[in-house]
Design an enzyme around this catalytic site. Structure first.
Site, PDB file in Angstrom:
ATOM      1  N   CYS A 170       1.424  -1.535   0.111  1.00  0.00           N
ATOM      2  CA  CYS A 170       0.055   0.238   0.198  1.00  0.00           C
ATOM      3  C   CYS A 170       1.675   1.159   0.000  1.00  0.00           C
ATOM      4  O   CYS A 170       1.893   1.156   0.573  1.00  0.00           O
ATOM      5  CB  CYS A 170      -1.111  -0.129   1.213  1.00  0.00           C
ATOM      6  N   ASP A 178      10.508  29.053 -30.217  1.00  0.00           N
ATOM      7  CA  ASP A 178      11.543  30.091 -31.392  1.00  0.00           C
ATOM      8  C   ASP A 178      10.992  30.043 -33.018  1.00  0.00           C
ATOM      9  O   ASP A 178       9.745  29.356 -33.232  1.00  0.00           O
ATOM     10  CB  ASP A 178      12.696  29.471 -31.303  1.00  0.00           C
TER      11      ASP A 178
END
Length: 734
Positions: A16, A425
């Site tokens: 768990c 760019d």
């Protein structure tokens, strides 16, 4: 001080999120450990430490002392299939014994008279329950005992305590009936113990299957690696193991075969299927000089290639490392869930004790005295909390990888989903990055050829895309270059050289301005060219402008639509370019971008990104070149397109293998859906526990006579974890 060392460990035995939190906490307490991060879903621990203070062996020993086993993740064998078989076997064996236990116990609901005396019925139920508890469910009890010995608790502690409570109480009642001939209204709870264990085993089997599917992206990439290849050694074809392939070896790839390494084609043409790497279904045609990627599949023609990358230095190996790393990184949103998971089990134990005490004070003879505490122990599940984020990241990054989109971690997914600005760019990102001369003009039209010869001669030794375009134009017209001397680069603006005693400059308007050369004779035509988004390069000799070149960098076909989609998502779009303002405006107008920055130097791109970040924005930077690397690194999310340089890719958080901006839209969509799924999972996990624990404790019993059965609690607990995993798996079908 020695350099920090990082290791990834495969941990076995976790049941768990509490287990993961416990390991994380204990490792973090060790002196010399800089960071410890344990992912319950992938079962991987990432540990950073100082070798001079703590050793790798001590890390392994600490994990072992906690009751878990660890091995190096890179060399660890995948035990998932084997573990899944064991989980299936345990569930089936438990079900075989639990079904008759439940049937016998429920028979009293339909018949008013017992088929057997109470003591014989109880004995049969005891005999049938023992295999369920201590054979099929033995790992639950072994781990619970191990945790108790180390003064810790986890989910197995809760399950074991709940199932044992019902089992011990029922065994006590059986002994009481057998020796004292007494009869109790609430006789046995053997079916509760058997059903709890069986349902838990079913949940873990289904959860294991689902988690395996979420990890399929890594498996699919690993299966791309072929085991053999055909080498050409002294003109002879020799089959070799993939581990024996070395750089510069000549390899032959036959039709239909997988390419065994990275390389460049030296003979033949090929049509190559790169779909598992790029997500592109159509084969890619390649010829001599083109690169090939190991793991991709050859079409119907044989070819030879020279090996450039093998083993861990191949593109595929790099991608596998990247995806592994991504799936083991936690998203920031997971921090709260981790904190709660770490203290959840002790809190639930206290709630169960409190529940028992309250019911004992209210009514010691109430059926809720046992049912309520057991139901609380069983229904409270930190597993759903622990699985909520990592399973979504597994599925999201796996889905992205299948589409040729490689995301470095869960934190990147979350940041991408919440991004407010996308900065592009221009050259090579929004445009193809391949310039061509579309027009040139001299003061005297009869001197056009001379203009091209001067420019090509000066640019002949430059690798700049504009220079290459001018040289290629000269070659296409059979214009030969002439010797130049004293060539000097004019930073960011052009080139100067001496030709036959004359000083020749080839550069942009900034170069002309710096040299105080008037470009007035060409102001009108060049204005028109720049308005079309073209780049203008001037040629001057001895302080007089001779002419200009107009060069076009074609906008990618998909770029306008991609920009429009990003704007529709509510994000702001900005373009950066080193071109002059007028050329930048022409490109921006064609793309529908209202905000752009022109005449930008490489180092200024990062400053612009930081400016937006300081204003409270979360920025995605998209680029492809070396000059984009600083901006990609400083952005919240750096995205490198597939045609980009190695430096740009290394600096990026997201790599788009395909040189297509549609992949960026897919990355944004997958990130948004993954983040949405994480929030859904966490909401369910919190909501489930907030609602279910009070009901299990008997909050509704005084008003409605309704108490939650431990069996129903076990089913609900298994369902909660399964819901989280299956909800995450929906991402695989996006």
């Amino acid at each position: 001080m020695e350099k920090s060392k990082e290791i990834n460990l495969k941990i076995s035995g976790m049941h768990c999120a509490g287990c993961a939190a416990g390991i994380e906490k204990r490792l973090s307490e060790l002196q010399g450990i800089e960071a410890a991060q344990v992912n319950f879903a992938t079962e991987i621990a990432h540990v950073s430490f100082e070798p001079g203070i703590v050793t790798e062996l001590e890390v392994y020993k600490t994990i072992s002392e906690l009751g878990y086993s660890a091995e190096n993740a890179e060399s660890a064998k995948d035990h998932h299939a084997e573990e899944l078989k064991i989980a299936e076997r345990n569930f089936i064996s438990a079900l075989a014994f639990a079904l008759p236990v439940i049937a016998i116990s429920m028979s009293s609901m339909f018949w008013n008279f017992p088929f057997l005396p109470h003591q014989y019925e109880g004995l049969i139920l005891l005999i049938l329950t023992i295999p369920v508890m201590f054979y099929s469910g033995r790992e639950i009890f072994i781990d619970a005992l191990r945790q108790t010995r180390h003064f810790r608790s986890n989910m197995n502690s809760l399950i074991a305590l709940g199932a044992l409570s019902a089992f011990i109480y029922s065994t006590y009642m059986l002994i009481d009936i057998s020796f004292k001939n007494s009869i109790s209204e609430h006789l046995y709870y053997f079916e509760t113990s058997a059903a709890i264990i069986t349902l838990i085993l079913l949940g873990r089997y289904l959860e294991g299957r689902a988690k395996g599917k979420a990890r399929d992206a890594i498996g699919a990439l690993l299966h791309l690696r072929p085991e053999k290849g055909t080498a050409i050694i002294e003109g002879i074809e020799v089959e070799v193991d993939i581990k024996s392939i070395k750089p510069d070896m000549i390899m032959l790839v036959k039709p239909g075969e997988k390419i065994p390494a990275d390389g460049k084609i030296i003979e033949g043409n090929a049509s190559i299927n790169e779909s598992m790497l790029t997500g592109e279904s159509l084969p890619v045609d390649k010829g001599v000089g083109d690169t090939v990627v190991g793991g991709s599949i050859n079409g119907d023609k044989a070819f030879k290639f020279r090996v450039t990358g093998v083993g861990e230095k191949t593109f595929l190996a790099g991608i596998i490392r990247l995806v592994n790393s991504a799936q083991n990184k936690k998203a920031p949103i997971q921090k709260l869930a981790d904190k709660i998971s770490g203290v959840f089990v002790p809190v639930v134990l206290l709630i169960a004790l409190f529940t028992f005490a309250v019911w004992f004070m209210i009514d010691p003879n109430s059926p809720m005295l046992l049912k309520a505490p057991v139901a609380v122990l069983i229904i409270a599940c930190p597993c759903a909390l622990g699985l909520a984020t990592p399973t979504a990241i597994l599925a999201g990054t796996g889905r992205a990888a299948r589409r040729g989109i490689f995301i470095r971690g869960g934190d990147i997914l979350e940041n991408t989903a919440n991004a407010t600005h996308v900065i592009f760019d221009k050259t090579g990102t929004l445009t193809q990055g391949k310039f061509e001369v579309v027009g040139f003009r001299s003061l005297d039209d009869e001197n056009d050829e001379r203009l091209l010869q001067l420019a090509a001669s000066v640019e002949a030794n430059s690798n700049h895309p504009l220079a290459r375009a001018i040289v290629d134009k000269a070659k296409s017209l059979n214009i030969k270059s002439i010797p130049v001397k004293n060539m000097i680069e004019l930073a960011g603006s052009g080139v100067r050289a001496n030709i036959n005693g004359n000083s020749v400059i080839v550069g942009n308007s900034t170069a002309m301005e710096n040299e105080k050369i008037s470009i007035e004779p060409f102001s009108e035509p060049t204005e028109e060219e720049m308005a079309k988004g073209r780049t203008v390069v001037f040629v001057a000799s001895d302080g007089i402008v001779l002419g200009y070149f107009a060069l076009a960098d074609k906008i990618k076909d998909e770029a306008p639509a991609v920009v429009n989609k990003i704007k529709q998502s509510g994000r702001e779009v900005l373009m950066l370019t080193g071109d002059n303002y007028k050329t930048a405006r022409g490109i921006a107008n064609q793309l529908g971008i209202s905000k752009f920055e022109a005449c930008i130097k490489p180092e200024q791109k990062a400053l612009i990104v930081e400016t937006f970040q300081r204003a409270g924005n979360r920025v995605i930077m998209v680029g492809d070149g070396i000059n984009d690397a600083p901006a990609l690194a400083v952005a919240d999310i750096g995205v490198a397109v597939g045609s980009g340089t190695d430096v740009a890719i290394e600096s990026a958080d997201i790599i788009l293998v395909k040189d297509n901006l549609h992949s960026l839209l897919e990355a944004l969509e997958i990130s948004s859906l993954t983040y949405k799924t994480i929030k859904q999972n966490l909401f369910w996990a919190f909501f489930y526990n907030i609602i279910s624990i009070p009901i299990a404790a008997g909050a509704l019993y005084p008003l409605f006579g309704f108490g939650l059965s431990p069996v129903i609690a076990a089913a609900a607990m298994s369902f909660s974890s399964l819901f989280v995993v299956t909800n995450s798996l929906r991402l695989m079908r996006v």
